[in-house]
Each structure stands twice: as C-alpha cells, then as structure tokens.
Design a protein around this motif. Structure first.
Motif, short mmCIF file in Angstrom:
data_model
loop_
_atom_site.label_atom_id
_atom_site.label_comp_id
_atom_site.label_asym_id
_atom_site.label_seq_id
_atom_site.Cartn_x
_atom_site.Cartn_y
_atom_site.Cartn_z
N VAL A 254 0.84 -1.21 0.00
CA VAL A 254 0.00 0.00 0.00
C VAL A 254 0.87 1.25 0.00
O VAL A 254 0.48 2.31 -0.49
CB VAL A 254 -0.97 -0.04 1.20
N GLY A 255 2.08 1.11 0.49
CA GLY A 255 3.01 2.25 0.52
C GLY A 255 3.48 2.67 -0.86
O GLY A 255 3.94 3.81 -1.06
N ASP A 256 3.38 1.74 -1.83
CA ASP A 256 3.79 2.10 -3.19
C ASP A 256 2.80 3.04 -3.86
O ASP A 256 3.08 3.63 -4.91
CB ASP A 256 3.95 0.84 -4.05
N PHE A 257 1.60 3.14 -3.29
CA PHE A 257 0.59 4.07 -3.82
C PHE A 257 0.86 5.44 -3.20
O PHE A 257 0.28 5.84 -2.22
CB PHE A 257 -0.81 3.56 -3.44
N ASN A 258 1.83 6.14 -3.77
CA ASN A 258 2.19 7.45 -3.24
C ASN A 258 2.53 8.41 -4.37
O ASN A 258 2.85 7.99 -5.49
CB ASN A 258 3.35 7.33 -2.25
N PRO A 259 2.42 9.70 -4.13
CA PRO A 259 2.61 10.70 -5.18
C PRO A 259 3.99 10.62 -5.86
O PRO A 259 4.11 10.94 -7.03
CB PRO A 259 2.44 12.03 -4.44
N LEU A 260 4.99 10.18 -5.11
CA LEU A 260 6.32 10.13 -5.71
C LEU A 260 6.43 9.02 -6.75
O LEU A 260 7.19 9.12 -7.72
CB LEU A 260 7.38 9.93 -4.62
N ASN A 261 5.64 7.96 -6.54
CA ASN A 261 5.66 6.83 -7.48
C ASN A 261 4.71 7.05 -8.65
O ASN A 261 4.84 6.43 -9.70
CB ASN A 261 5.28 5.54 -6.73
#
Lengths: 720, 172
Positions: free
Chosen positions: B66-73
């Motif tokens: 779930v951490g991969d769902f972030n604005p940087l990615n």
C-alpha cells in the motif's frame, strides 16, 4: 312528448341543412398539389390541401357555392358547387395549370402590413412553407444558415455583418414570431430552440437596419416568422426522426467510441369550428451530442387559438414554451481534444424554462382603416448547475398598438406606439429593471407612376435602473421604382440603434478564470445605413437581385479589459464601418422541378478604433440551395462557404483560456435531404433522409468550438 | 424505369459522398521531440451508476504494498475519461490531467484505469477502484511494463476494462 317530437324534427331539419365539400387538387401531371388554398367565398373561409392534395369544408350550410383555388406557381381556378354535389358527397377534381410568369410572393411584416416583396425599398428574402417543410432541423437557426447574406456564429445571427460573436451580448437582429419580438429580458438573446419550427408558414428576412419601425435590436435587420393558419378541418401531424453523428474524422477526437444519437418527436393538431380555431403541438427532442457535455433534452410546447368576431375582426393568442436541460460545452481542451471541454469546464449543465405568451388583435375598422394590437409576456428562468450556480429569472412585458390608414389610392400611413417593461432577478445580472416607450409613423406614397416612396420615423426612450434616460430618433427613407415588369430599383437610407441589455450592463461574474464586472456607463449602439439595389428578371425562370450598402456604427458594445483593475466589462469600444454587396440569383426549370438560389455576399468591415477588421466577419459568403422534385421524390442540397475570419478573440488565446484557439479554416459545409411521399395508403406518409455536413468537414465558428460533424437522420411524417 | 435510374443515381451520389470525408481543421500532431506513450482504452459492459471519475494512471514502480501508492511513485494521471464511453483513445502529451505529469524516458511498471465515486480527486488508495490494467504481450498473469525512450512515442499501450470482470486490485 310533443316537445320531444318537436325537438327531434327540429334537429333533424337542422342536420339536414349542413354538409361537407371536398376537392382534390392536382397539377398538369396529375400529381397532388400540397398547400393549395381553397377559399369558400360565400362563407369567407379557407381550407388548405393536404399531402394528397385534398381539402375539405365540413359542416357548411346547404347552398350553392363558389370555391377559388390558389397556389403559388399556378393559375387560380374556380369551382362551382351545387346543393346536389354536397348532398351526394361529390369530390371535386381541380387541375391547376402552372403560371408562365413569376408571381411575386406577398410580404406581411416588412412594413407591418401586407406588401408585395418586389415593391419594397429594402432587400428582403422569403423562405416559403415548402422550403421549410422539406427540411428536418434541430432548431430554426439551422435553416437561416442557408440564407444569402445571413451568417450565424454559434447561436448569434448576423445580417450583412452586423454581428460577429460576443458571448453574453444581445442580438442585433430583431427576430419575431407573428410580429412578436423574441429576445429575452435579461441577455437579449434569441432562444432558437423555442421557436415552433414545424408550425411555421414562412420566414421573412429584411436585410438591413429597421429601427424606424421596430426600434432597438433591429440595428442589423429583421427576421419575422409567420405561423401557419389554423386548418378549417381537423388535421393531426406526427413527425419523428432519429439520427446519429458519424465518428469524427480523426481518431484522436473519438472520445466516446460510440455513434452519438439524437432524436425528436412532434405531435400537432389543429381544428376549427365556425369562427374559432385552435392549434397545439408538442415536441420532444434529445441529443447525446457529438461532444462531451453537449447533450440536451428539450420539451417544446406551442398553443394557438384564434377567434373571428366578424369577417373583419379577429383575435388570436399563442403560447410557446421550452423546458430544456443541457450540457454546457464552452471551449475545447485543445485541438487534439477538440470534442472534449477543458478539464475545469467539465460537467457544466444548464436547466432552463422559457415561455412567451402573446395576444394579437386585428380589426379592419373600415375599408381604409386597420387597427392592430399586440401584447406579449416573455418569461425566462435559467440555472447554471455548476460551481458558479448562476441563475436568472426575467420577465419582459410588451404592448404595441398600431393603426394603418389608406388616404385614397396613393397614401398609406402606419402609426404605432409601444411600451415595454423588463424585470430581472439574478445573482449574475443583479436585480435591475428596464422600461421603454416608442412611437413611430411611416408614410407610403404611390402618387408617382411606378414609384413607391416610404418615409418613417421612430422615437424611443429607454431607461434601465441606475442609468440615465436615453432618447433615440430613428428616421428612414426609401424608394422603389418599377421600370417595367422585369426591373425594379430600390434606394434607402436611415439610422438605427440598439439599447444595451440588462445583462450587458450588469453582468458580474467569474467565467473561465476571467473576472467580469458591471458597466453602468454603457450607452446604446448607433448606426447609419445606406443601400441601393436592383431586382432584374430577364425572363420567367431567372431572377437577379443586387444590393450594395454601407453601414457606419458608433459605440459597438464589445468586451474590453479595464486596464485600471484587469477586469473585463462590456463597453462602447468600437467605431466601425461595413461596406458590402449581395448578389442573389434564383432560377427554376422544368416546370419548377428544379429550383435553385445562389447567393454571394462581400463584406469589407473595419474596426476604425483599432484599425483592423471586425471580429468573426467573413469577407466572402457563398450560399447555394438546390431543390429537385420528381414525382413523389424531393431532393434538396444546401451548401455554404464562408471565408476564414481574420479577427477572433485573441485575448482568450493569449490568456491561455482557449488553447490552440487560433486554429480555424474557411467554412465549407453541405447538407442534403431526400424526401419521399407515399400516397397509396389511407394516411399520407412522408419519409425523410437528411445528411448534414455530408463531407464531414471540420471547422469552427468561434475559437475552440468545433462545429457539428457529419450526422445522418431518418424521419417519418404522418398526416391524418 | 425512370424511378430505378433515379434510385441508382442517388445511390451512386451517396457513395461518392460517404467515401469522401474529413478535410478542414486538423488536430495538432504529437511533439516528436518529446517522449510519451499512447494507446486505447476499451470498456466492456455497462458503466455502474454513480461513477464520478475515471482516469488513466501510471506508476513508475510496481504496486507491491500500500506504501507504493504514493505521489512520488505516481508518474502520470490522464484527463477524466468520459463517463459512459465505450472506448477512449489517448496520448500522454494531449491527455494529461496537469502539466506536472510530463512523461520522461524510463520504465513504467503499473498502468491502469481507476474509477472513483467522488467528484473530487482524492489521493487516498481507498477512493479508487481499478477497472482495467495494462498487460504486455497478452500476459494477464501480471501487470505489464513498458518503456519510454528519448524523442519517441511508445504506442499501443492498450487497456481493456471489463466492468463484469475487474482485475486484481493493488494492495489496500
């Protein structure tokens, strides 16, 4: 019992004294003549032939009659009807013979009374009932685009370059239904969709200013639409069509992956009893739109009643209303997303209800005196269902009385007065009111052989709340000289004006990132016009009409950025001049089986203030309309060309509001329709195939707004 | 006989008309000096009621947690896809939601079409439901990767969105 017997005998005698008269009108080839007028002279009543060429007078007293049959393009014919014919139910056969000379159609409104089109001192165009009836359109402006000298930019009409396109500006063309003005009380715009197209008898277009008769908004010309006569017998018409927009010609533009549909159903009925007639129609139209957020759902109602007090006096009332829910496509995202609005403009919707109610009273007081009274109430209520939540409710009440008198054979005087009141309640236009009075008089003199001279003058006083009173005087003179049966010359000159609308004065909003502010200092636009023209008919199948004209404008109202605060307001910014020429050629061949109109308009416009051309005015306009009729087939083709406009809203492009807004091309559009009438069934049926923009040519009328792509529709019409 | 000739003429005339089309205004072409990608999204089945937004989204790295769902990615968000569309053609230059979503050369691991029942664009994972995923070479066992190169448009990044058979959802 005695009374009952008496009643039965009495009613039996009464019923026996009435009957029906029917006739069937055909041409030399035995084909039905639709729309022929049958006049029952003894009862002073009329009937119109239907698609099968049949007319009927119902419930007429038993006696001998004379019926005169007339139809444009044919010699009149007379039928004698005997009592025995009525008793036997005989159907009279009438075979009309084509006329060999061109018969001039009759104008009704150009001077507010009937006038032959040839003898008018102004260039005037008439779209006949058969011209209108042959076309399947979504609103009236679709038909006006094919008229020489008329240009429509999005929904704003221009005659001889009087208007370009200015969002939020009022109309410069007086558009009326049976002489009742149709501009709204707040924005002063024309809502084309609420005009009952299928109930129209004809459309008259007066090219050039006409404020001397019509006051404000007639600064560019007049479009008057006449509704059909109420039928003397029961007539029900059912019209329906279903169409699809083609796929865009560039795959990038195919935003939905679907053929987008549009459809419409119209049901109308009219009937009469002695001295009273009514007509009612309901129209339901929907469109998914060829662009995202360009859908609509419309319900239009039209109702008309007419009562004849006597042979010389009648009163009628009509009501036309529109309930509409539509998307609001403003500008494209960019040229690669030409059918998709900007992300920030998505999901904008407008909900509106509009209605106009009008009372018309006509009385021929004597053989030389005619009295007319017009009263109308135009109500609008629209709501922008987006973030801005703009809303406006307006009411415009108008009353007009006029008197036309003949002073012998040579002089006719028309005089009238008008009063109007407008009230607006809006969160965008504030809550202003407006009042106006006008008085006019026009003298027509025919004392010199073959010369018709007209001189008119109108005085208007307008007042918008918060503004000073504004007075305007609009004179106009004109002459028409008939050299012989084939050549008519005309000259006219005059001044005109347009008072600013309440929306133009008081708009305060934020649109597409631009802050718009009110301008209480706004003044009327004014113009002076001069026109010379010649109508030439070398023979009975050809007609040339040439006009040259010059219009000088002062204080044209356009958007302007106020440099003191960067806000936009509508202001009297432009002094302008338009010089132009129209040439219209009309021809007809093969016993009217082939008719055509070719029009060319040349416009030289100049914004003197900015030393450039006026915005959205094409220099060249070409129209070509062809109609081919063979048996039960009818084919029509309408083509138009407008050269690429030079000046556009560059400010919106420079501000980044409309990306790639400078992309534009000349307009080259052709529409075609094919009608086939089936008469062998009990109920006449007409099938219609219409293809608009047949070459799927991509163009814009205003920046960032792609015009309709090719669309095809199939229609069915039933009469019973 | 005459009627038949007339019908033939009309048919021929119609054929001529419908085989000629286009002309006039044209869309600008992609800027070939800039990198990008393009493709087509096809929708199968009826759009459920209440959907307010649908966007094409591209992540640089796989969404394994779930951490991969972030604005940087998040490398790219496309324009709103019209609700109810049966297909939607796009290219990353013309259809990006905002200028910040400029595609640069590199590899992209997860490309999908996500729908939302909110009119606002929300950044929390729970607001989005994936309705279609890009699969490379018809391999539907895992989300497909694609590469973007300098001065080149990577084409055929096509996605099928089946409302009746949605793909596995990323971690939530």
């Amino acid at each position: 019992m005695k009374y009952i017997l008496f009643f039965i005998l009495f009613t039996g005698i009464t019923f026996a004294q009435f009957g029906n008269i029917s006739g069937e009108v055909t041409d030399e080839n035995g084909l039905p003549v639709t729309g022929a007028r049958a006049s029952l002279t003894e009862l002073n009543t009329n009937a119109t032939s239907n698609l099968r060429g049949v007319f009927t007078f119902s419930g007429v007293p038993l006696q001998d009659y004379t019926i005169i049959i007339t139809s444009l393009g044919y010699h009149p014919d007379t039928v004698r009807v005997k009592i025995s014919d009525i008793e036997s139910g005989k159907i009279h056969q009438v075979r009309l013979v084509s006329v060999e000379v061109v018969t001039a159609p009759v104008m009704v409104s150009a001077m507010k009374y009937k006038h032959a089109i040839d003898a008018l001192p102004y260039a005037t165009e008439l779209l006949s009932h058969s011209y209108l009836n042959a076309r399947t359109v979504q609103s009236v402006d679709d038909v006006l685009r094919s008229v020489p000298g008329v240009n429509i930019t999005l929904d704003q009409v221009s005659i001889r370059g009087s208007s370009g396109y200015s969002r939020g500006a009022g109309t410069r063309v007086m558009t009326a239904l049976d002489g009742i003005p149709l501009y709204t009380g707040d924005t002063g715009e024309i809502i084309w969709e609420m005009i009952p197209f299928y109930d129209l008898e004809n459309v008259e277009i007066v090219k050039g200013p006409a404020s001397s008769l019509y006051g404000s908004t007639a600064i560019g010309g007049v479009i008057n639409m006449q509704t059909r006569d109420i039928t003397t017998e029961g007539l029900t018409i059912l019209k329906t069509f279903y169409g699809l927009y083609d796929k865009p010609s560039h795959s990038q533009w195919d935003w939905s992956g679907q053929y987008r549909a549009f459809s419409g159903v119209t049901v109308s009925h009219s009937n009469s009893i002695p001295n009273f007639g009514y007509s009612v129609s309901l129209k339901n139209q929907t469109s998914q739109g060829y662009r995202l957020d360009d859908y609509y759902k419309r319900l239009t109602g039209y109702f008309k009643v007419k009562y004849n007090f006597s042979e010389y006096t009648n009163m009628s009332f009509f009501s036309s209303s529109l309930d509409q829910y539509r998307g609001n496509f403003i500008y494209w995202k960019d040229s690669r997303n030409a059918l998709v609005p900007r992300e920030e403009d998505r999901d904008q919707r407008v909900n509106s209800f509009r209605s106009i109610n009008a009372l018309l009273f006509d009385s021929q007081l004597s053989s030389s005196l005619f009295l007319g009274f017009r009263s109308s109430h135009y109500h609008t209520d629209w709501r922008d269902e987006s973030v801005s939540a703009n809303r406006s409710v307006s009411n415009l009440l108008r009353n007009e009385v006029f008197l036309a008198s003949d002073l012998g054979e040579e002089i006719k005087i028309l005089s009238g007065a008008e009063i109007l009141t407008g009230v607006v309640r809006s969160n965008i236009f504030s809550n202003p009111t407006s009042t106006g009075i006008g008085a006019y008089s026009q003298v027509e003199y025919k004392g010199i052989s073959d010369l018709t001279s007209v001189a008119g003058l109108r005085y208007d006083r307008n007042k918008a709340s918060g503004l000073d009173v504004v007075d305007n005087i609009s004179p106009r003179i004109g002459i028409n000289y008939k050299q012989d049966q084939s050549i008519y010359y005309r000259l006219n000159a005059g001044t005109a004006f347009r008072a600013p609308t309440l929306a133009e004065i008081y708009t305060t909003t934020n649109a597409s990132g631009v802050v718009i502010k009110a301008n209480p200092g706004l003044k009327p636009e004014k113009s002076a016009s001069y026109e010379a023209g010649i109508l030439f008919r070398p023979n009975n199948i050809l007609e040339f009409d040439l006009s040259i004209y010059r219009n000088d404008y002062e204080g044209l109202i356009e958007p302007e950025v106020d440099l003191t605060d960067g806000k936009v307001r509508l202001n009297n910014v432009a002094e302008a001049r338009i010089i132009g020429a129209d040439i219209v050629v009309k021809g007809r061949y093969l016993l009217d089986r082939v008719t055509y109109t070719l029009g060319y308009t040349w416009l030289d416009t100049k914004d003197i203030t900015r030393n450039k051309e006026l915005k959205y005015r094409p220099k060249h306009l070409v129209n070509f309309n062809l109609r081919f009729k063979y048996g039960n087939f009818e084919l029509h083709l309408d083509s138009r060309f407008a050269s690429k406009v030079k000046e556009i809203d560059n400010e919106l492009i420079e501000l980044g509001i409309v990306k790639e807004g400078d992309k534009r091309v000349p307009v080259v559009v052709s529409n075609a329709g094919l009608n086939y009438t089936i008469l062998k069934w009990e109920v006449p049926v007409r099938l219609n195939l219409t293809v608009n923009n047949i070459f799927n040519y991509n163009y814009v009328e205003i920046i960032g707004n792609l015009a309709p792509i090719r669309n095809i529709s199939l229609g069915v019409e039933l009469l019973y | 006989m005459k009627s038949k000739k007339l019908i033939l003429f009309i048919a021929y005339f119609s054929l001529v008309i419908f085989t000629s089309c286009g002309g006039g205004l044209e869309p600008s072409g992609p800027v070939t000096e800039l990198p990008g990608f393009s493709g087509k999204v096809t929708f199968v089945g009826d759009w459920p009621e209440g959907i307010q937004r649908a966007h094409l989204v591209v992540f640089r790295n796989p969404l394994n947690t779930v951490g991969d769902f972030n604005p940087l990615n998040l490398a790219f968000v496309g324009d709103s896809i019209p609700i109810g569309a049966s297909s939607y053609s796009y290219d990353s230059q013309a259809n990006r939601l905002a200028d910040i979503f400029e595609i640069t050369p590199g590899d992209y691991s997860y490309t999908a079409v996500a729908i939302s029942y909110s009119a606002e664009i929300l950044l929390d994972r729970s607001s989005w439901y994936v309705i279609g995923v890009y699969y490379a070479n018809s391999d539907t066992t895992a989300p497909g990767k694609f590469s973007v190169f300098e001065k080149s448009i990577t084409k055929n990044i096509d996605i099928i969105c089946d409302f009746n058979n949605p793909p596995p959802q990323p971690p939530e």
